[in-house]
Design an enzyme around this catalytic site. Sequence first.
Site, PDB file in Angstrom:
ATOM      1  N   ARG A  99     -24.301 -13.686   1.573  1.00 11.22           N
ATOM      2  CA  ARG A  99     -22.902 -13.184   2.098  1.00 11.22           C
ATOM      3  C   ARG A  99     -21.733 -13.561   1.090  1.00 11.22           C
ATOM      4  NH1 ARG A  99     -20.201 -13.793   7.893  1.00 11.22           N
ATOM      5  NH2 ARG A  99     -19.341 -15.935   7.389  1.00 11.22           N
ATOM      6  N   THR A 103     -15.582 -10.696   0.784  1.00 17.82           N
ATOM      7  CA  THR A 103     -16.767  -9.459   1.613  1.00 17.82           C
ATOM      8  C   THR A 103     -17.093 -10.227   3.240  1.00 17.82           C
ATOM      9  OG1 THR A 103     -18.181  -9.002   0.168  1.00 17.82           O
ATOM     10  CG2 THR A 103     -16.395  -8.284  -0.973  1.00 17.82           C
ATOM     11  N   ASP A 195     -22.096 -23.673   9.297  1.00 12.07           N
ATOM     12  CA  ASP A 195     -22.682 -23.511   8.090  1.00 12.07           C
ATOM     13  C   ASP A 195     -24.393 -23.793   8.671  1.00 12.07           C
ATOM     14  OD1 ASP A 195     -24.277 -22.466   5.926  1.00 12.07           O
ATOM     15  OD2 ASP A 195     -22.796 -21.649   5.099  1.00 12.07           O
ATOM     16  N   ASP A 198     -26.399 -24.921   5.088  1.00  7.65           N
ATOM     17  CA  ASP A 198     -25.720 -26.115   4.314  1.00  7.65           C
ATOM     18  C   ASP A 198     -26.299 -26.979   5.252  1.00  7.65           C
ATOM     19  OD1 ASP A 198     -24.622 -25.048   2.423  1.00  7.65           O
ATOM     20  OD2 ASP A 198     -22.762 -24.744   2.903  1.00  7.65           O
TER      21      ASP A 198
HETATM   22  C1  PRP Z   1     -25.393 -17.063   6.920  1.00  8.72           C
HETATM   23  C2  PRP Z   1     -26.365 -16.878   8.336  1.00  8.72           C
HETATM   24  C3  PRP Z   1     -26.939 -16.110   8.435  1.00  8.72           C
HETATM   25  C4  PRP Z   1     -25.192 -15.093   7.447  1.00  8.72           C
HETATM   26  C5  PRP Z   1     -25.125 -14.374   8.666  1.00  8.72           C
HETATM   27  O1  PRP Z   1     -26.440 -16.950   6.137  1.00  8.72           O
HETATM   28  O2  PRP Z   1     -27.796 -17.933   7.843  1.00  8.72           O
HETATM   29  O3  PRP Z   1     -28.194 -15.244   7.557  1.00  8.72           O
HETATM   30  O4  PRP Z   1     -24.852 -16.055   6.685  1.00  8.72           O
HETATM   31  O5  PRP Z   1     -23.689 -13.906   8.790  1.00  8.72           O
HETATM   32  P1  PRP Z   1     -23.347 -12.445   9.226  1.00  8.72           P
HETATM   33  O6  PRP Z   1     -24.004 -12.219   9.982  1.00  8.72           O
HETATM   34  O7  PRP Z   1     -21.915 -12.066   9.179  1.00  8.72           O
HETATM   35  O8  PRP Z   1     -24.406 -11.368   7.921  1.00  8.72           O
HETATM   36  P2  PRP Z   1     -25.753 -17.422   4.601  1.00  8.72           P
HETATM   37  O9  PRP Z   1     -24.903 -16.166   4.056  1.00  8.72           O
HETATM   38  O10 PRP Z   1     -23.775 -18.155   3.847  1.00  8.72           O
HETATM   39  O11 PRP Z   1     -26.686 -17.931   3.509  1.00  8.72           O
HETATM   40  P3  PRP Z   1     -27.679 -19.269   3.737  1.00  8.72           P
HETATM   41  O12 PRP Z   1     -28.214 -19.207   4.991  1.00  8.72           O
HETATM   42  O13 PRP Z   1     -28.150 -19.249   2.021  1.00  8.72           O
HETATM   43  O14 PRP Z   1     -26.066 -20.120   3.949  1.00  8.72           O
HETATM   44  N1  URA Z   2     -23.384 -17.949   9.366  1.00  9.40           N
HETATM   45  C1  URA Z   2     -23.382 -19.433   9.064  1.00  9.40           C
HETATM   46  O1  URA Z   2     -23.818 -20.276   9.012  1.00  9.40           O
HETATM   47  N2  URA Z   2     -22.681 -19.516  10.480  1.00  9.40           N
HETATM   48  C2  URA Z   2     -21.889 -18.503  10.627  1.00  9.40           C
HETATM   49  O2  URA Z   2     -20.424 -19.629  11.748  1.00  9.40           O
HETATM   50  C3  URA Z   2     -21.083 -17.024   9.917  1.00  9.40           C
HETATM   51  C4  URA Z   2     -21.944 -17.031   9.363  1.00  9.40           C
END
Ligand code: PRP
Ligand code: URA
Length: 205
Positions: A99, A103, A195, A198
Site C-alpha cells: 500500500r 494514496t 501494522d 511489521d
Molecule cells: C497491509 C495488510 C494488507 C493491506 C490492507 O499490507 O497486510 O495487505 O495493508 O490494507 P487495504 O485493505 O487498505 O489495502 P501492506 O500494504 O502494509 O504491506 P505489508 O504486509 O508488506 O506490510
Molecule cells: N494494514 C495493516 O497492517 N493494518 C491496518 O490497520 C491497515 C492496513
Amino acid sequence: MIIDHPLVRVKLTRLRSVETSTAEFRRRLTELATLMAFEVTRDLSTRIHPVMTPIAPYEGAMLARPVVLAPILRAGLGMVEGILQVLSDAAVAHIGLARSEETHEPHSYYFKAPLNLAAADVIVTDPMLATGGSAVAAITQLKAEGAKTIRFMCLVCCPPGIARLQAAHPDVPIFTAAIDPELDSRAYIVPGLGDAGDRYFGTVG
Ligand code: PRP
Ligand code: URA
C-alpha cells in the site's frame, strides 16, 4: 462471516495488545489461522474415497478439488503455516502488494500462482482488510489467471473494506475474526492491531 469462537476472541486479543512480542504475535497468528481454517473450509466438496481398514472396506472421503492458499504479502504469509497444519498438501501462490502511504492504494510487485487455479478452491489470506484495495487487487489478479472459486480470510476488517470487496467481487465470501468500527486518517483499522506485516516480521520502528 464472523468466526466467533472463544479461543479466536482470546487469541485475537493477544494479537491486538501493543505489549505482545514478535514471538507471541507469530505464534498466535499461526494458531488463529489453524482455528479459522475449520470454518473457512466447512463447505469444501468431498468425493468418495474407498479404503481398506484392517477389518473391512470403508467408503471414506477425500477433497474433491485441490486447494490453493494465496497469501497477500507480506502479512498474509503469516497465516499460511497455520492453515497448512490442517491442509498440508495445499499449493501456495504468492501475491506481492504494498500500500502507498500517501494514496493508500496497493501496487503490485510480485505474482506467482500454480497453473491449476481454475480447478482449485482458492483461499486468499491477509490479516487486515482495511480500505479493501489490496484484497480487491489480489482477487482481480487471481481471476485473471483463471481462479473461479475464491474465499477471502482475514482477522480484522472494517465496514469500508467489506463494502469495497463485496462491490468488486460479490462472489467471494469473507471470513473474519472481527469487524472493527472504522479507519483512521492513515487508513489503519481502529482499534485494529497496528501494522500486521511489521508486527509479524519484527520490522516495527
Ligand atoms: C497491509 C495488510 C494488507 C493491506 C490492507 O499490507 O497486510 O495487505 O495493508 O490494507 P487495504 O485493505 O487498505 O489495502 P501492506 O500494504 O502494509 O504491506 P505489508 O504486509 O508488506 O506490510
Ligand atoms: N494494514 C495493516 O497492517 N493494518 C491496518 O490497520 C491497515 C492496513
